[in-house]
Design an enzyme around this catalytic site. Structure first.
Site, PDB file in Angstrom:
ATOM      1  N   ARG A 149      -3.107  10.215  15.054  1.00  0.00           N
ATOM      2  CA  ARG A 149      -2.180  10.075  16.170  1.00  0.00           C
ATOM      3  C   ARG A 149      -2.052  11.390  16.925  1.00  0.00           C
ATOM      4  O   ARG A 149      -2.015  11.429  18.121  1.00  0.00           O
ATOM      5  CB  ARG A 149      -0.817   9.598  15.678  1.00  0.00           C
ATOM      6  N   ARG A 150      -1.973  12.491  16.134  1.00  0.00           N
ATOM      7  CA  ARG A 150      -1.856  13.811  16.781  1.00  0.00           C
ATOM      8  C   ARG A 150      -2.897  14.748  16.194  1.00  0.00           C
ATOM      9  O   ARG A 150      -2.964  14.948  14.984  1.00  0.00           O
ATOM     10  CB  ARG A 150      -0.451  14.396  16.547  1.00  0.00           C
ATOM     11  N   VAL A 202      -3.673  -3.105  -3.554  1.00  0.00           N
ATOM     12  CA  VAL A 202      -2.797  -3.503  -4.663  1.00  0.00           C
ATOM     13  C   VAL A 202      -3.049  -2.610  -5.870  1.00  0.00           C
ATOM     14  O   VAL A 202      -4.197  -2.424  -6.283  1.00  0.00           O
ATOM     15  CB  VAL A 202      -3.044  -4.974  -5.087  1.00  0.00           C
ATOM     16  N   LYS A 257       1.705  -7.542  -1.973  1.00  0.00           N
ATOM     17  CA  LYS A 257       0.736  -7.424  -3.067  1.00  0.00           C
ATOM     18  C   LYS A 257       0.656  -8.717  -3.874  1.00  0.00           C
ATOM     19  O   LYS A 257      -0.428  -9.136  -4.290  1.00  0.00           O
ATOM     20  CB  LYS A 257       1.112  -6.250  -3.956  1.00  0.00           C
ATOM     21  N   GLU A 305      -9.558  -3.054  -2.463  1.00  0.00           N
ATOM     22  CA  GLU A 305      -9.036  -2.755  -3.806  1.00  0.00           C
ATOM     23  C   GLU A 305      -7.783  -1.885  -3.749  1.00  0.00           C
ATOM     24  O   GLU A 305      -6.853  -2.055  -4.544  1.00  0.00           O
ATOM     25  CB  GLU A 305     -10.126  -2.046  -4.631  1.00  0.00           C
TER      26      GLU A 305
END
Lengths: 444, 444
Positions: free
Chosen positions: A58-59, A145, A218, A142
């Site tokens: 984002r930055r 969870v 999950k 993978e």
């Protein structure tokens, strides 16, 4: 690259597989570190070098846990995932958007996807899995969870020839840390949460964890794989831990129980539907899950032939989650080199998800009652009326402190709820002090 | 069939994948049962029906746990595995020959192999893996270690992007049953063994289990996968449990320890070699492995990024092992349909296996000593001379019953052995009552 065009060439001559990383926070920065530090091992295991093509953030100027060549950083995530020289897109931004749009755009251009995004998969798995199938690309998740714990691959592949009855476990480290602190120190929920936040186990806004949203996502993913059925977060009955009091924890402890936030995915008795639920529950202190401390996760799988399996490990954390991401990167990279794909989502069983009321469970109910003759008879009558059989009943205290503690046999959750509702209306019941499901006694 | 020729056709139109089963004992008969009972699920998961082409047995007329069409039974195993209509060969005979010859012949004819044969893989993995690579066929063997517990796939695939430091576990159910009985009832080794035999947990000739051969084969397989190095049974330091006495177990219990037969695969501290060993060891009763009862198995994996993972479940048994076999059958069947193969054996790291003397460990030593001044000083001197640092020392009893119980700090096994040899020669040491390695205290 065309899938398979590197097959047969000595590793040294193979062109690198190039990775676009979306997100460079706790997990992303560890992915960068591991790609760098394990480069030789990864090349040997994959059969070609893995190379970072770019990192979307984002930055650009934010401080990160790992040094990254500034030339690799970009704020144009869409530009990155659609670049021709990218083979694999690793998404560790989390949340629904822009993750979904980026993943779909990458798949459309034939990129393999590795993601840790439980929220997206649980909310809109149909779209994501559908796109993976349509575009013939890999979708591995993978890390979504159980953090570092290999769970989805064993469920999906190792148990592919078995019949899973139930998946039951602790899949959220934050709530387990809080409940463990409450249990071991007598702390209130608020104090335990503050400690978890101070230690970085809980976020500033802890809603997703303490209200059970994270665990529910999950649970949906686990149930989908275990039962070959599409399950979304909306199908999951969800209760958080914010109303658990120090008194609840102490009273459970006095009876030899510990309170855990459990994710439970189970077939109905006739096997024709499945129930998926996340809620706090009392489990016997002798149950292996009772010994899962701090922010650890553990998941039991009960299968027809394999019997009971348990998987235990760190359910979160940067390096731990990055380990799972890297395992998936190696798998999709090998698949690209071999010109193949891992198994698609499997939803052929298409079982209905039954509502919580249909779930068969047990209750622990504590009632503040008037201390006079006939109280037990009237309470017992209410249970009988709803066809809920009482296993044990115990009176504690006297006079104004009199409490009836009742543990039921297995019954439908709806009947148990209705019983509790009726009890609330009984004049001799001053208050329903606590109601909690009891799990894990049958499989001791 | 040519690999891949069924791709894209609707499942109903795909020709079945045909399985030749070698052996129809405890595991084989369960494989037959599951192939039959789960036929629909297996077809949905694979994408084509699985069909039993034949079952090779030693005697046609033996009573079996499952009914089999007599037309499928044959004593001509070689004829069966080389038949053109066989796609997958499942070997559950065990032992080196004729299993090896049959597997090699099947591979040469392009069959995919699923085997539970730890002895063969640990003794001659080079030949078997080499043939799989050369003939471009799958070789899956999840059932060879840890019964139903998904272990090899997680190690090989889920942790493919991580760096495994150590694998430590209980991988033999028979010896765990015996040691657990000795611990919980005070039974002697002989009595516990007899009980295990009566219950079917131990064979009439228990040598392979109680002398650690079975665990050593599994340790070799685990180490090979964990460290990307070829390890054979001959590389494994092996000690059995036949000399463990009720007194050893009681004395360990009194100190808060329990004795378990452990398989330990570990990198050396500098990472340049690996040690692989199977021997009884004392572990603290608070260690999770201490709680592994009866014939259960459990394996810890310690990896750089993932941290500590534990896998727990039934390590043996017909249905349990068959579950692992079926998982592999589904995987190789999917691979055949997709015209691809699972990952090859990975031995690129090629690390040397160091001898037991190089292993760094701790010892618990109990010495029957003369009860007179200066004894401790002389004993301590011997330890110092061999550069072994003592952590705790305790005198128990008096006069003729005087015993010194010493627990060392970490030291090279060779130095510890030499220390014990020197102690035996000391006139004030009447007998070395017991010597046992201590494990699992660092990772509590």
């Amino acid at each position: 690259m065309k899938p398979g065009d590197a097959v047969g060439k000595p590793a040294g001559e193979r062109r690198p597989l190039r990775i676009a990383l979306l997100g460079c926070g706790t997990v992303g920065s560890q992915v960068v570190r591991l790609l760098r530090e394990q480069a030789r091992d990864l090349e040997a295991r994959v059969g070609a070098p893995l190379e970072l093509a770019g990192v979307a953030v984002r930055r650009i100027d934010r401080r990160r846990d790992v040094e990254i060549d500034p030339a690799l950083l970009t704020t144009d995530a869409m530009g990155l995932v659609t670049r021709d020289d990218v083979d694999i897109v690793v998404e560790v931004i989390g949340g629904i958007e822009p993750a979904r749009t980026l993943i779909l755009a990458a798949m459309e251009r034939g990129k393999s996807i590795v993601t840790a995004n439980k929220a997206l998969l649980a909310e809109d798995g149909a779209t994501i899995h559908g796109a993976a199938r349509r575009h013939g690309v890999d979708l591995y998740f993978e890390a979504s969870v159980g953090g570092a714990i290999p769970l989805l691959r064993p469920l999906r592949e190792s148990l592919a020839g078995d019949h899973v009855h139930r998946v039951l476990g602790i899949v959220n480290g934050t709530t387990n840390y809080i409940l463990d602190k409450m249990d071991s120190t007598g702390a209130s929920f608020t104090d335990a949460l503050e400690e978890a936040q101070a230690l970085g186990y809980a976020e500033a806004d802890p809603t997703a964890d303490v209200e059970g949203f994270d665990a529910a996502a999950k649970a949906a993913i686990l149930a989908g794989i275990a039962f070959h059925t599409r399950v979304t977060a909306a199908d999951v009955h969800r209760e958080g831990i914010t109303e658990i009091t120090a008194a609840d924890v102490a009273s459970a402890a006095a009876m030899g129980y510990v309170i855990k936030l459990l994710a439970i995915c189970a077939r109905s008795e006739d096997g024709r539907s499945v129930g998926v639920r996340v809620h706090p529950a009392m489990i016997p202190r002798s149950h292996p899950l009772a010994g899962v401390r701090e922010a650890y996760n553990a998941v039991f799988v009960e299968a027809e032939s394999a019997g009971r399996l348990m998987f235990y490990g760190a359910g979160a954390g940067g390096p731990q989650t990055a380990s799972a991401v890297l395992g998936d990167i190696v798998a999709v990279a090998r698949n690209r080199l071999a010109g193949t794909r891992g198994p698609d989502e499997s939803t052929y069983a298409d079982l209905p998800v039954h509502p919580i009321g249909e779930t068969v469970t047990r209750y622990h109910v504590a009632l503040d009652v008037a201390d006079k003759p006939g109280v037990l008879a009237r309470v017992a009558e209410i249970f009988a009326k709803h066809d809920v059989s009482i296993q044990t009943v115990r009176q504690e205290g006297h006079g104004d402190d009199a409490q009836l503690v009742i543990v039921t046999h297995h019954a439908k959750d709806a009947a148990l709820s209705a019983t509790v509702e009726s009890l609330r209306e009984l004049d001799i019941v001053r208050a329903v002090a606590s109601v909690m499901r009891v799990e894990g006694e049958d499989e001791r």
